[in-house]
Motif scaffolding. Structure first.
Motif, mmCIF file in Angstrom:
data_model
loop_
_atom_site.group_PDB
_atom_site.id
_atom_site.type_symbol
_atom_site.label_atom_id
_atom_site.label_comp_id
_atom_site.label_asym_id
_atom_site.label_seq_id
_atom_site.Cartn_x
_atom_site.Cartn_y
_atom_site.Cartn_z
ATOM 1 N N GLY A 132 39.204 26.301 34.569
ATOM 2 C CA GLY A 132 38.912 27.520 35.303
ATOM 3 C C GLY A 132 39.186 27.408 36.782
ATOM 4 N N TYR A 133 38.755 28.408 37.507
ATOM 5 C CA TYR A 133 39.053 28.467 38.945
ATOM 6 C C TYR A 133 37.863 29.012 39.720
ATOM 7 N N LEU A 134 37.945 28.851 41.037
ATOM 8 C CA LEU A 134 36.902 29.353 41.940
ATOM 9 C C LEU A 134 37.579 30.173 43.026
ATOM 10 N N CYS A 135 36.792 30.920 43.760
ATOM 11 C CA CYS A 135 37.321 31.686 44.880
ATOM 12 C C CYS A 135 36.625 31.230 46.156
ATOM 13 N N ASN A 136 37.412 31.167 47.214
ATOM 14 C CA ASN A 136 36.854 30.849 48.532
ATOM 15 C C ASN A 136 37.378 31.874 49.525
ATOM 16 N N CYS A 137 36.592 32.173 50.551
ATOM 17 C CA CYS A 137 37.137 32.985 51.631
ATOM 18 C C CYS A 137 38.179 32.149 52.360
ATOM 19 N N VAL A 170 33.771 39.844 45.737
ATOM 20 C CA VAL A 170 33.688 41.305 45.800
ATOM 21 C C VAL A 170 34.745 41.816 46.774
ATOM 22 N N PRO A 171 35.243 43.039 46.568
ATOM 23 C CA PRO A 171 36.269 43.576 47.472
ATOM 24 C C PRO A 171 35.740 43.598 48.904
ATOM 25 N N ASP A 173 37.452 31.981 32.533
ATOM 26 C CA ASP A 173 38.270 32.833 31.673
ATOM 27 C C ASP A 173 39.715 32.352 31.596
ATOM 28 N N GLU A 174 40.230 31.873 32.720
ATOM 29 C CA GLU A 174 41.608 31.396 32.742
ATOM 30 C C GLU A 174 41.588 29.968 33.281
ATOM 31 N N THR A 175 42.581 29.189 32.917
ATOM 32 C CA THR A 175 42.538 27.789 33.309
ATOM 33 C C THR A 175 43.131 27.541 34.695
ATOM 34 N N SER A 176 44.024 28.420 35.143
ATOM 35 C CA SER A 176 44.603 28.152 36.463
ATOM 36 C C SER A 176 44.677 29.433 37.285
ATOM 37 N N CYS A 177 44.808 29.251 38.562
ATOM 38 C CA CYS A 177 44.879 30.379 39.481
ATOM 39 C C CYS A 177 46.094 31.238 39.185
ATOM 40 N N ARG A 182 48.348 36.356 37.444
ATOM 41 C CA ARG A 182 49.393 37.060 36.699
ATOM 42 C C ARG A 182 48.801 38.052 35.713
ATOM 43 N N ASN A 183 47.609 37.744 35.179
ATOM 44 C CA ASN A 183 47.023 38.593 34.142
ATOM 45 C C ASN A 183 46.758 39.989 34.698
ATOM 46 N N GLN A 184 47.447 40.983 34.148
ATOM 47 C CA GLN A 184 47.407 42.327 34.705
ATOM 48 C C GLN A 184 46.203 43.132 34.211
ATOM 49 N N THR A 185 45.392 42.550 33.322
ATOM 50 C CA THR A 185 44.270 43.329 32.791
ATOM 51 C C THR A 185 43.098 43.384 33.755
ATOM 52 N N GLY A 186 43.310 42.940 34.937
ATOM 53 C CA GLY A 186 42.284 43.119 35.968
ATOM 54 C C GLY A 186 41.135 42.153 35.866
ATOM 55 N N THR A 187 41.430 40.908 35.504
ATOM 56 C CA THR A 187 40.322 39.970 35.369
ATOM 57 C C THR A 187 40.325 38.901 36.453
ATOM 58 N N TYR A 188 41.184 39.059 37.449
ATOM 59 C CA TYR A 188 41.223 38.067 38.520
ATOM 60 C C TYR A 188 39.980 38.227 39.389
ATOM 61 N N ALA A 189 39.233 37.144 39.558
ATOM 62 C CA ALA A 189 37.899 37.267 40.170
ATOM 63 C C ALA A 189 37.914 37.274 41.690
ATOM 64 N N CYS A 190 38.977 36.755 42.306
ATOM 65 C CA CYS A 190 38.979 36.669 43.772
ATOM 66 C C CYS A 190 39.388 38.025 44.328
ATOM 67 N N LEU A 191 38.427 38.916 44.450
ATOM 68 C CA LEU A 191 38.746 40.305 44.744
ATOM 69 C C LEU A 191 38.873 40.589 46.231
ATOM 70 N N SER A 192 38.238 39.794 47.068
ATOM 71 C CA SER A 192 38.311 40.073 48.504
ATOM 72 C C SER A 192 39.713 39.782 49.017
ATOM 73 N N SER A 193 40.150 40.605 49.977
ATOM 74 C CA SER A 193 41.519 40.458 50.459
ATOM 75 C C SER A 193 41.720 39.121 51.167
ATOM 76 N N LYS A 194 40.744 38.651 51.894
ATOM 77 C CA LYS A 194 40.924 37.401 52.630
ATOM 78 C C LYS A 194 40.353 36.226 51.846
ATOM 79 N N SER A 195 40.747 36.140 50.582
ATOM 80 C CA SER A 195 40.205 35.056 49.776
ATOM 81 C C SER A 195 41.337 34.274 49.141
#
Ligand SMILES: *[C@@H]1O[C@H](CO)[C@@H](O)[C@H](O)[C@H]1NC(C)=O
Ligand SMILES: *[C@@H]1O[C@H](CO)[C@@H](O)[C@H](O)[C@H]1NC(C)=O
Ligand SMILES: *[C@@H]1O[C@H](CO)[C@@H](O)[C@H](O)[C@H]1NC(C)=O
Ligand SMILES: *[C@@H]1O[C@H](CO)[C@@H](O)[C@H](O)[C@H]1NC(C)=O
Ligand SMILES: *[C@@H]1O[C@H](CO)[C@@H](O)[C@H](O)[C@H]1NC(C)=O
Ligand SMILES: *[C@@H]1O[C@H](CO)[C@@H](O)[C@H](O)[C@H]1NC(C)=O
Ligand SMILES: *[C@@H]1O[C@H](CO)[C@@H](O)[C@H](O)[C@H]1NC(C)=O
Ligand SMILES: *[C@@H]1O[C@H](CO)[C@@H](O)[C@H](O)[C@H]1NC(C)=O
Ligand SMILES: *[C@@H]1O[C@H](CO)[C@@H](O)[C@H](O)[C@H]1NC(C)=O
Ligand SMILES: *[C@@H]1O[C@H](CO)[C@@H](O)[C@H](O)[C@H]1NC(C)=O
Ligand SMILES: *[C@@H]1O[C@H](CO)[C@@H](O)[C@H](O)[C@H]1NC(C)=O
Ligand SMILES: *[C@@H]1O[C@H](CO)[C@@H](O)[C@H](O)[C@H]1NC(C)=O
Length: 693
Positions: free
Chosen positions: A275-280, A290-291, A243-247, A252-265
């Protein structure tokens, strides 16, 4: 003219092309998380509102025999990896075969179109793979990269074919570039099998996982390659949140589309496509999408280690032969094992090697607090603020590796005020390590032989320390059957806490010594000067070996001399032989220091000397038991405190021995004018000489 059967492989997600921002980011708990053998983890999901975006929508289809299989579009999904951000799917093999009945080449050419989805073929894990004896196959990506390449495979001589080798002889592989989301295959009509069909009728081409491929010469003259996965082969596909090209933009996108939802990620840029990926984060694992999906690894690791300990013990238990099982039960091993399992709050820790490496600052020389035959002792800090002494053992043999866990279990249960507490061990037994509580105030050796003459210790204090050490050893000997043998009793192993109370340390080291006799020759147990002469002959450590060594300690207390004087004349080096000779001549005078002779009663000195002599008997069976030594030392201490007291008078022995302010003692104190507190712990006070008068 070739008869062409052209299959247009259906694009992965042709129908789901629309860019679509998900309204609900958290998958409902009702979402299905398993399809057949495959675990479906968010951002993937099955059905409406269960996946991050339509590209991650998976359909779980029922096959024959009621087997469930997950599909993305019409492509079967084999695995999802969140850590590598990859999936494995099955990809059709394109074929090019000679049909002898029609005399024509038949082809079945496939493509895979994932262009409009979050997917890209992994350039790292895949190779375009072509099999055949006279074939040229092309791979093309007309869609994005414009990539075009081909691979030729021939067989000049059938005997040149080699299993496992894919180098242009019957087999050809080529790498692909990054960014490909589409590919199609075509065969060059100029290379065909019309002349070699009796031996090799078909050629094959497919983009597939390189690791899943191992060339076999039978792929040339049979249909085995095509049959293995029913005309398909696994291919690895990278995925990302496109959805977005960089982390930064995504965060920054405030519409709530940031995928790395877990706090320790943390967010990483995709290496294949935008695009981007999420890692713990480091030290955590789980699902960063997920949160609260990422969990600390250490807790899980500890549970793992402890269950590994139990698993290890269960396996070892099974392995024990009949005799050992008998032994194990007899000696309470099973009970302890059960207890360890039931007592959750057991104060025994299984440390990892890494933890201890950190605790000792990688076994820094400055942390060394002792060195001995069994290994080196370091001071360390564990669990944030707990001071410990970490013993790193030198040698271990196979038998002990197997029994290490059990022995640690037994030792960890020992709880006595005069024994240093074993707080844990390291089970990575290649480098067996024992972790003891840290005892701050030096050793009895330093107290007796230390340079610090200012710190003159009263004889009664030394006697008390010896008595306490004897109690500790007695506890070890009587705790289990057969007795736990210390194996290295010496003043340097009697530690002193802040109150100068004795704590026997380094027990259990004997359990880690080699058991087979040949090794004994090279690695003698114990310390010179304290060694049981009988043990030297039998190679058998017994509780009476400890008694012998304790006899030497008594001599040190009595004479203030070290067990071995290496600078003296050869015949006078050994304290015990000097002593035994003096005893024989019935003249202890030359070996007793003047302050003892002057201040202690003859009866006390004689009693101690007699006890030491019994301990040093050449034959183990003639030596007293540790229990008898404890009793005798108790009796002698009473003498030291009250030389005139009739020994048959009933007294509260324990209170007297502890030097506590008891009523009975205070009466004595009042008559002599010295307080009870002074009688303990303090530099030489005149009380004993007063009594001796
Ligand atoms: C692949 O699919 C995308 C989206 O459906 C489409 O635009 C594109 O033309 C397809 N590519 C080919 C080569 O068919
Ligand atoms: C997900 O896939 C299923 C089955 O293919 C389909 O019925 C459903 O509409 C899809 N959902 C979305 C949100 O695309
Ligand atoms: C998916 O979410 C939308 C919007 O919240 C809702 O209208 C729809 O009913 C949901 N679908 C399912 C199957 O829960
Ligand atoms: C992938 O799935 C296959 C079966 O579908 C399984 O044998 C294999 O262990 C899985 N690999 C991983 C890394 O999960
Ligand atoms: C493969 O793609 C190329 C370029 O788009 C096209 O010319 C060719 O016809 C395609 N082949 C097949 C078998 O679809
Ligand atoms: C194939 O190789 C073998 C041994 O390497 C040789 O004997 C045979 O003549 C060769 N055949 C052809 C057709 O070159
Ligand atoms: C490939 O197969 C051959 C025998 O068929 C075997 O010796 C070799 O170890 C295999 N190589 C790999 C990487 O699996
Ligand atoms: C096989 O290729 C040769 C040329 O390499 C050609 O002459 C022949 O017609 C081809 N056969 C078929 C069945 O396509
Ligand atoms: C295929 O060829 C190999 C030698 O390359 C031979 O050992 C094997 O028997 C052949 N198999 C068949 C089915 O012809
Ligand atoms: C390859 O396997 C598929 C699926 O079993 C089958 O339909 C196809 O005919 C096979 N092709 C060849 C050349 O064996
Ligand atoms: C924020 O995300 C939404 C949905 O993905 C997108 O439409 C919008 O353009 C993004 N805004 C910015 C500033 O990137
Ligand atoms: C013993 O401990 C006390 C404090 O607990 C300390 O002041 C003293 O220096 C220590 N003595 C030795 C010999 O370590």
């Amino acid at each position: 003219m070739d008869a062409q059967f052209l299959h247009l492989g259906i694009g992965l997600l042709v129908l789901l092309a629309a860019q679509h921002a998900p309204a609900v980011l958290i998958p409902s708990p009702e979402c299905q998380t398993q399809c057949g053998d495959v675990e479906i983890q968010y951002p993937f999901g099955i059905g409406d509102n269960c996946s991050w975006s339509p590209g991650f929508n998976i359909s779980c289809q029922v096959q024959e025999d009621n087997v469930h299989k997950p599909f993305i579009g019409d492509v079967e999904l084999l695995n999802i990896s969140l850590i590598h951000s990859t999936i494995r799917v099955l990809n059709h093999i394109s074929t090019y075969c000679y049909d002898p009945s029609s005399g024509l080449m038949e082809t079945s050419q496939w493509m895979l179109n994932a262009s409009s989805s979050p997917y890209r073929f992994s350039d790292v894990d895949n190779k375009f793979t072509v099999i055949g004896c006279n074939t040229l196959a092309y791979i093309m990506d007309s869609d994005r990269t414009g990539y075009q390449s081909g691979c030729v495979s021939t067989c000049n001589n059938q005997s040149d074919l080699v299993d496992g080798s894919c180098s242009g002889m019957g087999c050809c592989q080529t790498a692909i570039p990054k960014g490909m989301g589409y590919y199609n295959v075509s065969f060059d009509g100029g290379f065909n099998t019309s002349n070699i069909w009796r031996f090799s009728r078909c050629s094959y081409a497919v983009l597939m996982e390189a690791e899943a491929f191992n060339f076999s010469t039978t792929y040339i003259n049979t249909t085995k390659f095509n049959d293995t996965n029913i005309g398909q082969a696994p291919v690895v596909i990278d995925w990302a949140i496109r959805d977005e090209t960089s982390c930064e933009v995504a965060k920054r996108n405030q519409t709530g589309t940031y995928a790395c939802l877990s706090s320790k990620s943390e967010c990483l840029v995709s290496l294949n496509g935008p695009g981007y990926l999420c890692n713990c984060s480091k030290g955590y694992e789980g699902n960063p999408y997920v949160p609260d999906g990422c969990h600390g690894v250490t807790v899980g690791f500890l549970v793992l280690v402890i269950s590994a300990l139990f698993g290890y013990m269960i396996i070892q238990k099974r392995k024990l032969n009949q005799v050992k099982q008998e032994y194990f039960r007899e000696h309470g091993g099973m009970i302890l094992f059960e207890r360890m399992r039931s007592e959750k709050g057991l104060a025994f820790t299984v440390f990892s090697e890494a933890e201890l490496t950190e605790a000792t600052n990688n076994y820094d020389k400055s942390r060394i607090i002792g060195k001995g035959g069994h290994g080196t002792v370091y001071k360390g800090i564990v669990k944030g603020n707990m001071s410990v002494a970490i013993k790193r053992c030198a040698l271990i043999d196979e038998r002990q590796k197997k029994e290490f866990g059990q022995e640690m279990l037994i030792l960890s249960q020992i709880n006595h005020k005069n024994i240093v507490k074993l707080v844990g061990c390291c089970l990575e037994v290649e480098v067996p390590m024992l972790v003891y509580e840290f005892i701050p105030n030096g050793t009895l050796f330093e107290l007796i032989h230390g340079k610090n003459q200012a710190l003159q210790i009263s004889f009664s204090t030394l006697l008390r320390i010896a008595h306490e050490a004897a109690e500790g050893l007695n506890f070890l000997h009587s705790y289990a059957s057969p007795p736990i043998i210390h194996g290295d009793v010496k003043t340097a192993n009697i530690l002193l806490d802040e109150n100068y109370m004795a704590k026997v340390s380094d027990f259990g080291a004997s359990m880690l010594a080699p058991s087979d006799k040949e090794q004994y020759v090279t690695m003698v147990q114990g310390t010179c000067g304290y060694l049981d002469p009988e043990y030297m002959q039998t190679c058998q450590l017994t509780d009476k070996s400890d008694v012998y060594s304790f006899g030497v300690i008594l001599l040190e207390v009595l004479t203030g001399q070290e067990p071995l004087k290496l600078d003296g004349p050869e015949t006078k080096r050994s304290l015990s032989s000097n002593f035994l000779i003096a005893m024989k001549e019935n003249n202890l005078d030359p070996i007793l220091p003047s302050h003892i002779k002057g201040q202690e009663s003859n009866e006390l000195i004689r009693g101690l000397a007699q006890l030491a002599k019994q301990c040093l008997d050449m034959s183990g069976i003639n030596r007293p038991s540790m229990k008898e030594i404890v009793d005798e030392l108790g009796r002698l201490r009473k003498l030291s405190l009250h030389p005139w007291v009739q020994l048959d008078v009933e007294m509260d022995t324990q209170n007297l021995l502890d030097g506590a302010s008891t009523a009975s003692f205070q009466i004595e104190g009042a008559t002599t004018g010295y307080s009870t507190q002074e009688s303990e712990n303090l530099p030489m006070n005149p009380r004993s000489s007063y009594y001796a008068r």
